[in-house]
Design a protein around this motif. Structure first.
Motif, PDB file in Angstrom:
ATOM      1  N   ASN A   1       0.813  -1.223   0.000  1.00  0.00           N
ATOM      2  CA  ASN A   1       0.000   0.000   0.000  1.00  0.00           C
ATOM      3  C   ASN A   1       0.844   1.268   0.000  1.00  0.00           C
ATOM      4  OD1 ASN A   1       1.052   0.015   2.572  1.00  0.00           O
ATOM      5  ND2 ASN A   1      -0.911   0.009   3.630  1.00  0.00           N
TER       6      ASN A   1
ATOM      7  N   GLY B   1       2.782   2.027  15.482  1.00  0.00           N
ATOM      8  CA  GLY B   1       2.998   2.399  14.101  1.00  0.00           C
ATOM      9  C   GLY B   1       4.446   2.697  13.760  1.00  0.00           C
ATOM     10  N   ALA B   2       5.351   2.540  14.739  1.00  0.00           N
ATOM     11  CA  ALA B   2       6.761   2.892  14.522  1.00  0.00           C
ATOM     12  C   ALA B   2       7.481   1.917  13.586  1.00  0.00           C
ATOM     13  CB  ALA B   2       7.497   2.939  15.862  1.00  0.00           C
ATOM     14  N   GLY B   3       6.975   0.685  13.511  1.00  0.00           N
ATOM     15  CA  GLY B   3       7.639  -0.321  12.684  1.00  0.00           C
ATOM     16  C   GLY B   3       8.174  -1.498  13.484  1.00  0.00           C
ATOM     17  N   LYS B   4       7.854  -1.537  14.758  1.00  0.00           N
ATOM     18  CA  LYS B   4       8.398  -2.596  15.629  1.00  0.00           C
ATOM     19  C   LYS B   4       7.980  -3.990  15.164  1.00  0.00           C
ATOM     20  CE  LYS B   4       6.410  -0.988  19.364  1.00  0.00           C
ATOM     21  NZ  LYS B   4       5.684   0.157  18.752  1.00  0.00           N
ATOM     22  N   SER B   5       6.670  -4.167  14.963  1.00  0.00           N
ATOM     23  CA  SER B   5       6.195  -5.503  14.575  1.00  0.00           C
ATOM     24  C   SER B   5       6.749  -5.912  13.219  1.00  0.00           C
ATOM     25  CB  SER B   5       4.667  -5.545  14.534  1.00  0.00           C
ATOM     26  OG  SER B   5       4.169  -5.442  15.837  1.00  0.00           O
ATOM     27  N   THR B   6       6.859  -4.947  12.328  1.00  0.00           N
ATOM     28  CA  THR B   6       7.428  -5.256  11.012  1.00  0.00           C
ATOM     29  C   THR B   6       8.849  -5.798  11.177  1.00  0.00           C
ATOM     30  OG1 THR B   6       6.087  -3.548   9.973  1.00  0.00           O
ATOM     31  CG2 THR B   6       8.046  -4.278   8.763  1.00  0.00           C
TER      32      THR B   6
HETATM   33  P1  ADP Z   1       4.349  -1.116  15.426  1.00  0.00           P
HETATM   34  O1  ADP Z   1       4.526  -2.572  15.690  1.00  0.00           O
HETATM   35  O2  ADP Z   1       5.497  -0.291  15.928  1.00  0.00           O
HETATM   36  O3  ADP Z   1       3.026  -0.586  15.900  1.00  0.00           O
HETATM   37  P2  ADP Z   1       4.031  -1.862  12.642  1.00  0.00           P
HETATM   38  O4  ADP Z   1       5.258  -2.526  12.159  1.00  0.00           O
HETATM   39  O5  ADP Z   1       2.862  -2.724  12.995  1.00  0.00           O
HETATM   40  O6  ADP Z   1       4.383  -0.870  13.843  1.00  0.00           O
HETATM   41  O7  ADP Z   1       3.542  -0.824  11.539  1.00  0.00           O
HETATM   42  C1  ADP Z   1       4.413   0.097  10.901  1.00  0.00           C
HETATM   43  C2  ADP Z   1       3.665   0.782   9.770  1.00  0.00           C
HETATM   44  O8  ADP Z   1       3.413  -0.164   8.735  1.00  0.00           O
HETATM   45  C3  ADP Z   1       2.302   1.324  10.155  1.00  0.00           C
HETATM   46  O9  ADP Z   1       2.079   2.503   9.420  1.00  0.00           O
HETATM   47  C4  ADP Z   1       1.341   0.236   9.729  1.00  0.00           C
HETATM   48  O10 ADP Z   1       0.071   0.759   9.443  1.00  0.00           O
HETATM   49  C5  ADP Z   1       2.022  -0.310   8.499  1.00  0.00           C
HETATM   50  N1  ADP Z   1       1.753  -1.758   8.282  1.00  0.00           N
HETATM   51  C6  ADP Z   1       2.018  -2.772   9.138  1.00  0.00           C
HETATM   52  N2  ADP Z   1       1.699  -3.968   8.614  1.00  0.00           N
HETATM   53  C7  ADP Z   1       1.209  -3.690   7.359  1.00  0.00           C
HETATM   54  C8  ADP Z   1       0.702  -4.503   6.289  1.00  0.00           C
HETATM   55  N3  ADP Z   1       0.654  -5.839   6.386  1.00  0.00           N
HETATM   56  N4  ADP Z   1       0.298  -3.878   5.172  1.00  0.00           N
HETATM   57  C9  ADP Z   1       0.365  -2.536   5.053  1.00  0.00           C
HETATM   58  N5  ADP Z   1       0.824  -1.715   6.010  1.00  0.00           N
HETATM   59  C10 ADP Z   1       1.251  -2.277   7.161  1.00  0.00           C
END
Ligand code: ADP
Length: 309
Positions: A19, A43-48
């Motif tokens: 996206n 939203g910082a990118g931690k889970s990513t």
């Molecule tokens: P955190 O874990 O710090 O809250 P995320 O890694 O979940 O952060 O998200 C980082 C950014 O990437 C956010 O803007 C989120 O909306 C976006 N995001 C996370 N996963 C997806 C996905 N599968 N598809 C599109 N955007 C994503």
């Protein structure tokens, strides 16, 4: 000397989702064995980053090494020595802890029955679930489910343990119990705790990084980062309507309501005047001053120099 053979090296990792959201911008971190905090807002990118380290998704660019293992290209080998506790740990509500842990142990390759029994018993005791092992997981509290998640993640003694936002849904007592459990884990493996809760990191983690909008703003030893703010944090109590004025004149780190008044922390190299008193800095000051940018240009080298001065 740090032993880099056992460290997790993240080099120039970037990720943009379909996206168009760029979740990670050129992330580089060196994560030594022990507890490491990855701190940042939602939203910082931690889970990513955590999912990428856990081999569940691939970066667009960059390299990741766990000791000798190439995490992006040797997923199977990494999975053999990886424990991952996701934010939401789903369980089969009708299984007991003992049954499900045994099942996961088989999946992890513990095929020898006696060895498996010993491993699962040790973990159920370590996570303080031994007395509840026959109980169905559907009846477990949030804290018990998280501790069961840790037991699963620890199967096979992983060299890399990833724990993503573990205390978010826990009540205070469960949270303390859970953090105590993590603190008992060996210093021999890399344990990454991803969280937006500053206290989780200050209580547990020797090293930390602060991530915001997909970028690393600070990478430091926790104590050194706090020490670098020594003498530069001042506080005052205000009526709420005075806050904009103070914000104009000072570098406000944080403002929060306390007993009906606003407690303001500011960053200042010099004495900001008699209405302020100096405070002992803590990790929350490090976090907020990093996020607001007063401390944002500070790199680890600069912190080291400030501490040495
Ligand atoms: P955190 O874990 O710090 O809250 P995320 O890694 O979940 O952060 O998200 C980082 C950014 O990437 C956010 O803007 C989120 O909306 C976006 N995001 C996370 N996963 C997806 C996905 N599968 N598809 C599109 N955007 C994503």
């Amino acid at each position: 000397m740090e032993n880099h053979n056992e460290s997790l090296l993240i080099r120039k990792v970037s990720k943009t989702y379909a996206n168009g959201v760029q979740a990670l911008h050129n992330i580089s971190l060196t994560i030594p064995p022990g507890m490491y905090g990855l701190l940042g807002p939602n939203g910082a990118g931690k889970s990513t980053l955590m999912r990428t380290l856990a081999t569940l998704q691939e970066p667009d660019q960059g390299q990741i090494f766990l000791g000798e293992l190439d995490v992006v290209n040797q997923k199977e080998e990494v999975r053999q020595t990886l424990g991952y506790l996701p934010q939401e740990f789903g369980v089969y509500p009708k299984a007991s802890a003992e049954e499900l842990l045994d099942y996961f142990a088989v999946l992890k390759g513990l095929t020898n029955r006696a060895a498996r029994k010993e491993a699962t018993e040790t973990l159920l005791r370590q996570t303080n679930l031994w007395d509840k092992r026959k109980q169905k997981l559907g009846g477990y509290s949030g804290g018990m489910r998280q501790r069961f998640g840790v037991a699963v993640a620890l199967l096979g003694s992983p060299k890399l343990l990833i724990v993503d936002e573990p205390t978010a849904g826990l009540d205070p007592a469960e949270r303390v119990r859970f953090l105590n459990l993590l603190s008992e884990l060996g210093e021999n493996s890399v344990v990454i705790l991803s969280t937006h809760i500053v206290e989780d990191v200050s209580e547990l983690c020797t090293n930390l990084a602060i991530i915001h909008q997909g970028r690393i703003l600070l990478e430091a030893q926790t104590q050194q980062a706090v020490a670098a703010l020594q003498g530069k944090v001042w506080r005052t109590f205000l009526e709420k309507n005075k806050l904009p004025e103070v914000q104009r004149e000072h570098q406000v780190i944080s403002a929060k309501l306390l007993g009906g008044r606003t407690l303001v922390h500011i960053y200042s190299q010099m004495d900001p005047g008699s209405s302020f008193e100096r405070v002992e800095p803590d990790l929350e000051d490090v976090y907020f001053s990093t996020m607001t940018g007063f401390y944002g240009q500070t790199n680890p080298q600069q912190i080291k120099e400030e501490v040495q001065r």
